[in-house]
Design an enzyme around this catalytic site. Sequence first.
Site, PDB file in Angstrom:
ATOM      1  N   GLU A  88       8.446 -19.546 -14.779  1.00 28.24           N
ATOM      2  CA  GLU A  88       8.719 -20.529 -15.820  1.00 28.24           C
ATOM      3  C   GLU A  88       7.470 -21.273 -16.290  1.00 28.24           C
ATOM      4  OE1 GLU A  88      11.869 -22.836 -14.073  1.00 28.24           O
ATOM      5  OE2 GLU A  88      13.411 -21.521 -14.897  1.00 28.24           O
ATOM      6  N   GLU A 119      12.201 -10.601   6.131  1.00 26.63           N
ATOM      7  CA  GLU A 119      11.586 -11.878   6.505  1.00 26.63           C
ATOM      8  C   GLU A 119      10.962 -11.852   7.902  1.00 26.63           C
ATOM      9  OE1 GLU A 119      14.843 -14.691   8.609  1.00 26.63           O
ATOM     10  OE2 GLU A 119      14.935 -14.671   6.428  1.00 26.63           O
TER      11      GLU A 119
END
Length: 307
Positions: A88, A119
Site C-alpha cells: 500500500e 514458520e
Amino acid sequence: MTSHSLNLDHMTTERRNSASESLDRMTAEEIVALMNAEDAQVATAVSAESAAIARAIDVIADRLAGGGRLIYIGAGTSGRLGVLDASECPPTFNSPPGQVVGVIAGGKVALTSAVEGAEDQPEDAIRDLQAIALSATDVLVGIATSGRTPYVLGGLSYARDVGAYAIGLACNSDSELSRSVQLMIAPVVGPEVITGSSRLKAGTATKMVLNMLSTGAMVRLGKTFGNLMVDLQAKNQKLLERSRRIVSQLTGLSIEEADRHLQRCGGDVKTAIVAHQRQLTPATARNLLSDVQGHLRNALESPQSED
C-alpha cells in the site's frame, strides 16, 4: 519437537480468555458486544508502546532517506499484514515499489493458503532475505505475535549478521524476539476471544503498529503537506480528482484552473503547487523540490534563489 514449541502457557496470546469461555452459547449480539469490548483494549496496548514506535519511525525514515529499505518479515497473519502494508505504500505515497518490501514464510502462495511448517524453518528466512539482497542500509521488522516464530528469529539473526537494523514486533512481553533485536515493540493485548487465534486482537494491534511505522516514516520523508497526500501520481480517476482538489486547496485556484496547471506540470502535485506559489516554470519547480529532497514545505519556504 524443538525448544520453540515449549512454554506456550507463558504467552498471553495463548491463554484462555475468561470472558469468552461460553462463546459457543452466545447469541450473535453477545459475540459482537464481547469482541468489541475486547478490541477496545488494543489501542491502549499499542499506546503503551508509543516511545518504541516513535523511535522505530525515526530509524526507518533515516534508513530510507539514505537509500535503504524497510523490509517486513513474518509468517501467517503476521507475514500477510507485512506484505499488505508494503503493497500500500506506492499508491499512497508514490514510493518506489522496492522501497518497502514484505517477505512471508512460504512465499506468495502463503498469502492466500496456509503453508504447513513454513514458520518453523529459520534457514528459509535467510534464503528469502538473501534473495532480496538484505544489506546494512536496510531496516528489518520481524513480525511474530507469539514472539517465538523460528522463521522470523532466523531472519532477524541474519539481519544482525549483515548489519541491517533489526526491529521486533510481538504481542507478548519478554519474548525470544526481544533478545534478537535492537528495538522491540510489544503491545500486549491479552488473551484472544478464541484461544490462540492471534489474527484477532494481536492482528489488529499489528496492523495499527505497521500503519504507524510506514505512515510516520513517509511523513518524515516529506510525503505529505500537513495531512494532505501531496506525493501522489494520478493513475486513476479518484487520484486525479484528489490531485485537483489538493492543488486547489493549497493554491486558491479553482478546480478547473488546478486541472490545467497540473497538466502543465505533468500531473505532479508538488511541482504544480511550487510552480504556482513561487511563480516558477515546472522545470525550475522540480529542481527546487529536488534540492530540498522533495519536502514541499521546505520548497515553499526556502529563500528565493537568484538565477
